[in-house]
Design an enzyme around this catalytic site. Structure first.
Site, PDB file in Angstrom:
ATOM      1  N   ARG A 226       0.864  -1.181   0.000  1.00  0.00           N
ATOM      2  CA  ARG A 226       0.000   0.000   0.000  1.00  0.00           C
ATOM      3  C   ARG A 226       0.900   1.230   0.000  1.00  0.00           C
ATOM      4  O   ARG A 226       1.974   1.228   0.607  1.00  0.00           O
ATOM      5  CB  ARG A 226      -0.906   0.038   1.238  1.00  0.00           C
TER       6      ARG A 226
ATOM      7  N   ASP B 119       3.797  -0.016  -7.296  1.00  0.00           N
ATOM      8  CA  ASP B 119       2.499  -0.291  -7.916  1.00  0.00           C
ATOM      9  C   ASP B 119       1.398   0.426  -7.135  1.00  0.00           C
ATOM     10  O   ASP B 119       0.240   0.406  -7.528  1.00  0.00           O
ATOM     11  CB  ASP B 119       2.250  -1.811  -7.901  1.00  0.00           C
TER      12      ASP B 119
ATOM     13  N   GLU C 214      -2.723   7.782  -4.268  1.00  0.00           N
ATOM     14  CA  GLU C 214      -3.203   7.203  -5.534  1.00  0.00           C
ATOM     15  C   GLU C 214      -4.700   7.390  -5.757  1.00  0.00           C
ATOM     16  O   GLU C 214      -5.175   7.386  -6.885  1.00  0.00           O
ATOM     17  CB  GLU C 214      -2.857   5.709  -5.627  1.00  0.00           C
TER      18      GLU C 214
ATOM     19  N   HIS D 292      -1.430   0.325  -9.727  1.00  0.00           N
ATOM     20  CA  HIS D 292      -2.121  -0.669  -8.881  1.00  0.00           C
ATOM     21  C   HIS D 292      -2.687  -1.816  -9.735  1.00  0.00           C
ATOM     22  O   HIS D 292      -3.891  -2.094  -9.708  1.00  0.00           O
ATOM     23  CB  HIS D 292      -3.244   0.001  -8.063  1.00  0.00           C
TER      24      HIS D 292
HETATM   25  P1  NAD Z   1      -1.314 -11.266   4.501  1.00  0.00           P
HETATM   26  O1  NAD Z   1      -2.211 -10.782   5.598  1.00  0.00           O
HETATM   27  O2  NAD Z   1      -1.388 -12.693   4.090  1.00  0.00           O
HETATM   28  O3  NAD Z   1       0.225 -10.982   4.901  1.00  0.00           O
HETATM   29  C1  NAD Z   1       0.639  -9.824   5.533  1.00  0.00           C
HETATM   30  C2  NAD Z   1       1.861 -10.197   6.369  1.00  0.00           C
HETATM   31  O4  NAD Z   1       2.371  -8.990   6.941  1.00  0.00           O
HETATM   32  C3  NAD Z   1       1.541 -11.149   7.534  1.00  0.00           C
HETATM   33  O5  NAD Z   1       2.439 -12.231   7.547  1.00  0.00           O
HETATM   34  C4  NAD Z   1       1.680 -10.271   8.768  1.00  0.00           C
HETATM   35  O6  NAD Z   1       2.133 -10.987   9.909  1.00  0.00           O
HETATM   36  C5  NAD Z   1       2.719  -9.273   8.277  1.00  0.00           C
HETATM   37  N1  NAD Z   1       2.727  -8.049   9.071  1.00  0.00           N
HETATM   38  C6  NAD Z   1       1.689  -7.440   9.687  1.00  0.00           C
HETATM   39  N2  NAD Z   1       2.132  -6.344  10.340  1.00  0.00           N
HETATM   40  C7  NAD Z   1       3.454  -6.265  10.121  1.00  0.00           C
HETATM   41  C8  NAD Z   1       4.456  -5.370  10.540  1.00  0.00           C
HETATM   42  N3  NAD Z   1       4.175  -4.327  11.354  1.00  0.00           N
HETATM   43  N4  NAD Z   1       5.711  -5.587  10.124  1.00  0.00           N
HETATM   44  C9  NAD Z   1       6.030  -6.659   9.347  1.00  0.00           C
HETATM   45  N5  NAD Z   1       5.124  -7.562   8.923  1.00  0.00           N
HETATM   46  C10 NAD Z   1       3.849  -7.348   9.306  1.00  0.00           C
HETATM   47  O7  NAD Z   1      -1.560 -10.286   3.283  1.00  0.00           O
HETATM   48  P2  NAD Z   1      -1.238 -10.552   1.735  1.00  0.00           P
HETATM   49  O8  NAD Z   1      -2.402 -11.165   1.088  1.00  0.00           O
HETATM   50  O9  NAD Z   1       0.095 -11.185   1.619  1.00  0.00           O
HETATM   51  O10 NAD Z   1      -1.185  -9.044   1.198  1.00  0.00           O
HETATM   52  C11 NAD Z   1      -0.210  -8.116   1.656  1.00  0.00           C
HETATM   53  C12 NAD Z   1      -0.628  -6.734   1.243  1.00  0.00           C
HETATM   54  O11 NAD Z   1      -0.522  -6.625  -0.183  1.00  0.00           O
HETATM   55  C13 NAD Z   1      -2.113  -6.404   1.534  1.00  0.00           C
HETATM   56  O12 NAD Z   1      -2.284  -5.906   2.852  1.00  0.00           O
HETATM   57  C14 NAD Z   1      -2.435  -5.382   0.498  1.00  0.00           C
HETATM   58  O13 NAD Z   1      -2.235  -4.099   1.073  1.00  0.00           O
HETATM   59  C15 NAD Z   1      -1.410  -5.608  -0.612  1.00  0.00           C
HETATM   60  N6  NAD Z   1      -2.013  -6.036  -1.889  1.00  0.00           N
HETATM   61  C16 NAD Z   1      -1.714  -5.342  -3.011  1.00  0.00           C
HETATM   62  C17 NAD Z   1      -2.250  -5.729  -4.232  1.00  0.00           C
HETATM   63  C18 NAD Z   1      -1.916  -5.008  -5.518  1.00  0.00           C
HETATM   64  O14 NAD Z   1      -2.634  -5.172  -6.521  1.00  0.00           O
HETATM   65  N7  NAD Z   1      -0.823  -4.270  -5.583  1.00  0.00           N
HETATM   66  C19 NAD Z   1      -3.136  -6.807  -4.293  1.00  0.00           C
HETATM   67  C20 NAD Z   1      -3.409  -7.501  -3.128  1.00  0.00           C
HETATM   68  C21 NAD Z   1      -2.848  -7.106  -1.914  1.00  0.00           C
END
Ligand code: NAD
Length: 330
Positions: free
Chosen positions: A234, A258, A263, A295
């Site tokens: 994000r 991305d 945004e 994105h």
């Molecule tokens: P997820 O919940 O499976 O994984 C997130 C990980 O981050 C977890 O392992 C969690 O323990 C860790 N985490 C939480 N707080 C933290 C911190 N303070 N420091 C370090 N690690 C921490 O989520 P995901 O499905 O892997 O997605 C991750 C992120 O990707 C989403 O939150 C979303 O914002 C983003 N995303 C972007 C797109 C895109 O099109 N660019 C698409 C989907 C998701």
């Protein structure tokens, strides 16, 4: 369920309409985003379906509750744009799509790395102009480099495994380390060590009060000179002013994003005939070593099919009073 969809494009309608033949919900698609100014459109619906830049703050949620909305269905994984506490107070449930083709986002992060490194976007234009010079196209081998992954959830894990496949040393930082990744050869370290040791850093943690501006001026100071920073998480994980300074001072060698802090209002829209007034964005685009995509990490056929399937199933579960497997709580 009678559902109002917000921030929709033609591709959303196509994927949801074709998947809905198995569900038979009533879908109404609005192009506009959902916020406190557009919440009045939700009269006569039971649920809203929203995306990453819809603004479900307390004021929007208050209006949704007044219109009888019972469910907010996010058609994405992140939920930083929903005031979960306000939703709970109004007894509105929130569901999301926790995992939809995590490979889509992980592979897009790799695309940003490869493009920035090997400059294929520049080579493409040069060759089309009969310019076959290799000047300034020098890249570096990924093999043997150290890659730091911040957040090793569903997407971060996929990304880490791809980078292991390139022969990189993979360091990770997560508040909940993943045992399977450790046994695959990923080394969990403190954030500071990851920042200091990595040639490439990729962000895959959620945006929340602990991770807002996780990458700020201090973090850039700790990084290796000339490091590459990739963000498909994000936008606000990175402090935009700090990244501009890090690029100006040449401390940061490459930036691939991305997602962008401001945004909303820019991404997902064709603004080619309008004046872009976002000076930070324009400054970022002025650097030759910055690559920005709008994105699109999630944007594969497989992911769009899964998003539609899981979202409509979430709505059906709610309608049937079944357990909400993908509920997000405050
Ligand atoms: P997820 O919940 O499976 O994984 C997130 C990980 O981050 C977890 O392992 C969690 O323990 C860790 N985490 C939480 N707080 C933290 C911190 N303070 N420091 C370090 N690690 C921490 O989520 P995901 O499905 O892997 O997605 C991750 C992120 O990707 C989403 O939150 C979303 O914002 C983003 N995303 C972007 C797109 C895109 O099109 N660019 C698409 C989907 C998701």
């Amino acid at each position: 369920m009678n559902i109002a969809f917000f921030s929709t494009k033609k591709y959303d309608q196509d994927f949801f309409d074709s998947t809905n033949t198995d569900f038979n919900h009533q879908l109404t698609f609005f192009e506009t985003g959902l916020n406190e100014h557009t919440a009045s459109l939700t009269k006569d619906f039971n649920a809203v379906c929203v995306f990453v830049n819809d603004d479900l703050n307390a004021a929007t949620i208050d209006l949704l509750a007044k219109n009888g909305i019972q469910l907010i269905a996010l058609r994405c994984a992140g939920f930083n744009n929903v005031d979960l506490k306000a939703a709970a107070e109004k007894n509105i449930k929130v569901v999301r799509v926790p995992a939809y083709s995590p490979q889509a986002v992980a592979e897009h992060a790799v695309a940003l790395i490869l493009t920035l490194n090997r400059k294929t976007h520049k080579a493409y234009n040069r060759v089309r102009e009969n310019n076959f010079s290799l000047e300034k196209l020098t890249g570096f081998n990924l093999y043997g480099k150290t890659v730091g992954v911040i957040g090793t959830g569903i997407i971060g894990q996929c990304f880490a495994k791809i980078m292991l496949g390139f022969g990189c040393k993979v360091l990770a930082y997560d508040i909940k380390p993943n045992e399977e990744l450790k046994s695959s050869g990923v080394e969990y370290v403190e954030l500071e060590k990851l920042l200091k040791a990595s040639d490439i850093i990729s962000l895959h943690c959620p945006l929340n009060e602990h991770t807002h501006h996780l990458i700020d001026g201090n973090a850039f100071e700790k990084m290796k000179d000339g490091a590459m920073l990739i963000n498909t998480g994000r936008g606000a994980l990175i402090d935009t002013s700090a990244v501009v300074e890090a690029l100006k001072s040449e401390k940061l060698g490459y930036l691939g994003i991305d997602v962008y802090e401001q945004e909303s209002g820019l991404f997902f829209n064709d603004l080619s005939e309008t004046v872009n007034k976002d000076d930070d964005f324009l400054r970022l685009m002025s650097f030759p070593n910055v690559l920005i995509t709008g994105h699109q990490g999630f944007f594969t056929k497989e992911a769009l099919e899964q998003i539609a399937q899981v979202t409509l199933q979430n709505l059906t579960d709610f309608e049937n009073g079944a357990a909400l497997e993908n509920e997000v709580k405050a």
